[in-house]
Every structure is written in C-alpha cells, then in structure tokens.
Design a protein around this motif. Structure first.
Motif, short mmCIF file in Angstrom:
data_model
loop_
_atom_site.label_atom_id
_atom_site.label_comp_id
_atom_site.label_asym_id
_atom_site.label_seq_id
_atom_site.Cartn_x
_atom_site.Cartn_y
_atom_site.Cartn_z
N TYR A 1 -2.41 -11.22 4.11
CA TYR A 1 -1.53 -12.19 4.74
C TYR A 1 -0.23 -12.29 3.95
O TYR A 1 -0.12 -11.74 2.85
CB TYR A 1 -2.20 -13.55 4.91
N GLY A 2 0.76 -12.97 4.53
CA GLY A 2 2.12 -12.96 3.98
C GLY A 2 2.22 -13.26 2.50
O GLY A 2 2.83 -12.50 1.75
N TYR B 1 9.06 -12.43 5.51
CA TYR B 1 8.42 -12.64 6.81
C TYR B 1 9.19 -11.99 7.97
O TYR B 1 8.57 -11.40 8.86
CB TYR B 1 8.20 -14.14 7.06
N LEU C 1 8.29 -8.41 7.95
CA LEU C 1 6.94 -8.23 8.51
C LEU C 1 7.00 -8.31 10.04
O LEU C 1 6.34 -7.53 10.74
CB LEU C 1 6.00 -9.30 7.97
N ALA C 2 7.82 -9.25 10.55
CA ALA C 2 7.96 -9.39 12.01
C ALA C 2 8.56 -8.11 12.61
O ALA C 2 8.13 -7.66 13.67
CB ALA C 2 8.83 -10.60 12.33
N TRP D 1 -4.03 -13.62 13.63
CA TRP D 1 -4.38 -14.89 12.98
C TRP D 1 -5.88 -14.94 12.77
O TRP D 1 -6.65 -14.76 13.71
CB TRP D 1 -3.93 -16.06 13.85
N ARG E 1 -4.73 -17.87 8.79
CA ARG E 1 -3.63 -17.13 8.17
C ARG E 1 -3.36 -15.89 9.01
O ARG E 1 -4.26 -15.34 9.64
CB ARG E 1 -3.98 -16.70 6.75
N LYS E 2 -2.10 -15.47 8.97
CA LYS E 2 -1.72 -14.29 9.76
C LYS E 2 -1.89 -13.04 8.88
O LYS E 2 -1.12 -12.85 7.92
CB LYS E 2 -0.28 -14.43 10.23
N TYR F 1 -1.94 -8.98 8.20
CA TYR F 1 -1.28 -7.76 8.66
C TYR F 1 -2.09 -6.56 8.22
O TYR F 1 -2.60 -6.52 7.09
CB TYR F 1 0.13 -7.66 8.05
N GLU G 1 3.66 -19.47 10.65
CA GLU G 1 3.40 -18.62 9.48
C GLU G 1 4.07 -19.20 8.22
O GLU G 1 3.48 -19.22 7.14
CB GLU G 1 3.92 -17.20 9.75
N ILE G 2 5.30 -19.68 8.39
CA ILE G 2 6.01 -20.28 7.24
C ILE G 2 5.29 -21.56 6.81
O ILE G 2 5.16 -21.85 5.62
CB ILE G 2 7.48 -20.59 7.61
N THR H 1 2.13 -22.13 7.03
CA THR H 1 0.94 -21.69 6.30
C THR H 1 1.31 -21.28 4.88
O THR H 1 0.59 -21.58 3.92
CB THR H 1 0.31 -20.47 7.03
N TYR I 1 15.65 -13.50 9.93
CA TYR I 1 14.98 -13.12 11.19
C TYR I 1 15.98 -12.49 12.14
O TYR I 1 15.71 -11.47 12.78
CB TYR I 1 14.34 -14.35 11.85
N LEU J 1 15.54 -8.72 13.35
CA LEU J 1 15.09 -8.52 14.72
C LEU J 1 16.21 -8.23 15.71
O LEU J 1 15.98 -7.65 16.75
CB LEU J 1 14.29 -9.74 15.19
#
Lengths: 118, 218
Positions: free
Chosen positions: A29-30, A51, A54-55, A67, A76-77, A79, B37-38, B40, B76, B80
């Motif tokens: 995870y991250g 992050y 990762l995206a 997740w 948690r996400k 990867y 996610e952030i 977390t 981001y 992206l």
C-alpha cells in the motif's frame, strides 16, 4: 553553478522505476511503498506526490490497485504489478543498467572515479 | 497517537481543501478514491506516532511531509493531465489542465481567458466560412455608412448597414480560423509547459528545504 535542476530531473526520471521495483516482490500500500523508497533511496521529497504517480501508473495499466482490509483496522489501497507492468519494469531495469554502465565507463575514461564518495 | 477533536478537524480541513481542488479537474469517483487514500495515509502515520502530548506539532509534521493539499492536487494534475496535455496536445487533457490552473492561480486565470478568446475567435472564423454558402447575402464584412463595423453573420440589417464580401471570404476566414486555433493550441501547450517548469522550480525549493533539515521527520 547549482545542479539542483539536474538532480530533480534525475529524481523524477527514476521514480517510476523505483515505485515499480518497490511493488515487484509483493503487493504494497502507499505508505509501505513510500517507506521502502525512503529506506533505499532519497527519491521521496514530498510524500503526497507519490500517490499521483501511483494513480498514473495504475491509469497506464502498469499497476493494479485494490482496496483490501488486512491486518489494519481500516481498508488500504494495495498496488501490485500487472503483466504489462512487469514487462515495463524489466525493460526499465535493462535500460537503466545499460545507461548507468555506459555513463560509468565514460566517467572512468575521464579519469574520475564513478564510485567515489559523494 | 490518537487524535483529539482539534486534530480530527485539522485533518478534515486538509482533506476538504484537497477534495475541492481535485474536483476542478478530475472525475468525482477518482477524487473520492484519491482523498480516501490520503486519509488512510494520514491515519496510518498518526497511528505510528507514540502517544504525544504535543499532538498539534506531531500532526503538523505529518501534514508537512505529506505536502500542502494544493501541492498534492497539482501533482495529481501534473501526473494525470498536465504531462499528457504537453506531450500529446490532446484537447481533453489540455482543457482539463487549463481549467485547473485557471481556478487555482491568478496567472492561470488570465492565461486561460486569453487562450479562450483565441480558441473562440478561431471557431468564429471557421463558422463564418461555413455559413457563407448558406447565407451568402448575410455573411461577410458588415459595413455601416462605409465603415467596417464587424465580421460575421447579420440576418437583420439596420438602416445604413450592408454586407460586403463575396465567396472569397470563405478561404480567407477558414485560413484565419485554422491559424488562430493552431496558434491558440500551441500557446496553450507552451503556457502549460511554463506552469510545469514553475512547479518543478517549487519542487526543487522544497527539496532543498528538506535537505537543509527545514522539514523534520516524526
């Protein structure tokens, strides 16, 4: 003359490879990825900027994100590398080794040690 | 460490700013996922800190190392949309990047206004070229008492007004329209490239601050 610009380009260029290599052994995870990068490299300047990378790697199909609720109290996400991601990592490692090998040879030929202390 | 009400409010505020900023250029489901996610990440970092009497300082360090919410949102955007827009010039990515900068900075706002005018004028000239064969008597140079007062389509002419210009305005307006669209799009890519350089410059400043020890670790 400052070499900050060069250092920044090097860092940005290496981050994709480093992140893919971090998740190659097992899904992470991250924060785990950030910790691993910090343990092995100086590539992480601002944690929050990992992050988006990762995206993007997920968007490009090199990573798969899911997740999962594991040992933590919250999901948690995680990867993991996809098959194209593993091929991309192999290619990047090959390119990196060839590139650094040639630069090392050039530095050696210039009479400067390529393994000197920094 | 377990956060008190003040700490929880600070985290909520951080996530709120991040979410609002991301919403300007990313789809809602992507934003929700990124913010989760952030959140977390912050929860994991907070949980890893031993009970600390100075919760505020510990939390601020965590958020400092994470980076300001606008910086994270910019990252981001950069990952992206921005690089895609600069590298490929795709309309969608360019529009999203411009919108993001327009709503987040003064320079971005005025730059986007200028580019919007350029794109609009380009489309308007193309529209004139397309409308001329359909309304030959109403599309062209609008003259009022011998003075040029406009270019385009005028269905109802006022006293003293007349339309000047034959079919030769079709290639002229088409060429001007294409040139304006291409010029605006090249300008947009250069503008976004300038923003990326500026962002990299700020990142280098942060990097130098971290290396100088200005930002500590928990």
């Amino acid at each position: 003359m400052s070499n900050q610009g060069w250092h920044e380009q090097l860092r940005r260029g290496a981050l994709d490879l480093a992140i893919l290599a971090s998740v190659a052994p097992e899904p992470r995870y991250g924060l785990e990825i950030i910790r691993r990068l910090e343990d092995f490299t100086d590539l992480v300047v601002t944690e929050g900027t990992v992050y988006p990378i990762l995206a993007r790697l997920t968007h490009d199909g090199l990573l798969e994100a899911r997740w999962t609720t594991g040992e933590s109290s919250h999901p948690r996400k995680y990867y993991r590398l996809t098959a194209p991601g593993r091929r991309a990592l192999d290619d990047m490692i090959g390119d990196w080794q060839v590139f650094t090998g040639k630069i090392d040879r050039l530095i050696d030929a210039s009479g400067r040690s390529s393994h000197g202390t920094r | 460490m377990e956060l008190g009400e003040a700490g929880k409010a600070r985290v909520r505020g951080y996530l709120y700013v991040l979410e609002r900023s991301l919403r300007s250029f990313l789809p809602r489901d992507v934003v929700a996922d990124a913010v989760r996610e952030i959140e977390t990440h912050v929860a994991d970092r907070v949980a890893a800190v031993e009970a600390n009497p100075d919760e505020r300082t510990a939390l601020e360090r965590i958020l400092t190392e994470l980076g300001p919410p606008l910086r994270v949102a910019q990252a981001y955007s950069a990952e992206l949309t921005l690089d895609e827009a600069i590298a490929t010039g795709r309309i969608g990515a360019t529009a999203r990047s411009l919108w993001h900068f327009a709503v987040n900075s003064v320079a971005g706002f005025f730059g986007a206004i200028g580019l919007f005018i350029g794109y609009t004028l380009g489309l308007a000239f193309l529209a004139i070229a397309a409308l001329k064969p359909i309304f030959p008597q109403n599309v062209g140079f609008v003259m009022h008492d011998g003075w040029l007062t406009g270019v385009g389509a005028q269905i109802a002419l006022r006293p003293g007004e007349s339309i000047v210009g034959g079919y030769w305005i079709i290639p002229l307006c088409a060429a001007i329209g294409i040139l304006m669209l291409v010029g605006s799009h090249r300008g947009a890519r250069r503008f976004l490239g300038w923003f990326r350089d500026r962002r990299d410059q700020r990142l280098r400043t942060t990097s130098a601050a971290v290396q100088d020890g200005a930002v500590g670790r928990v």
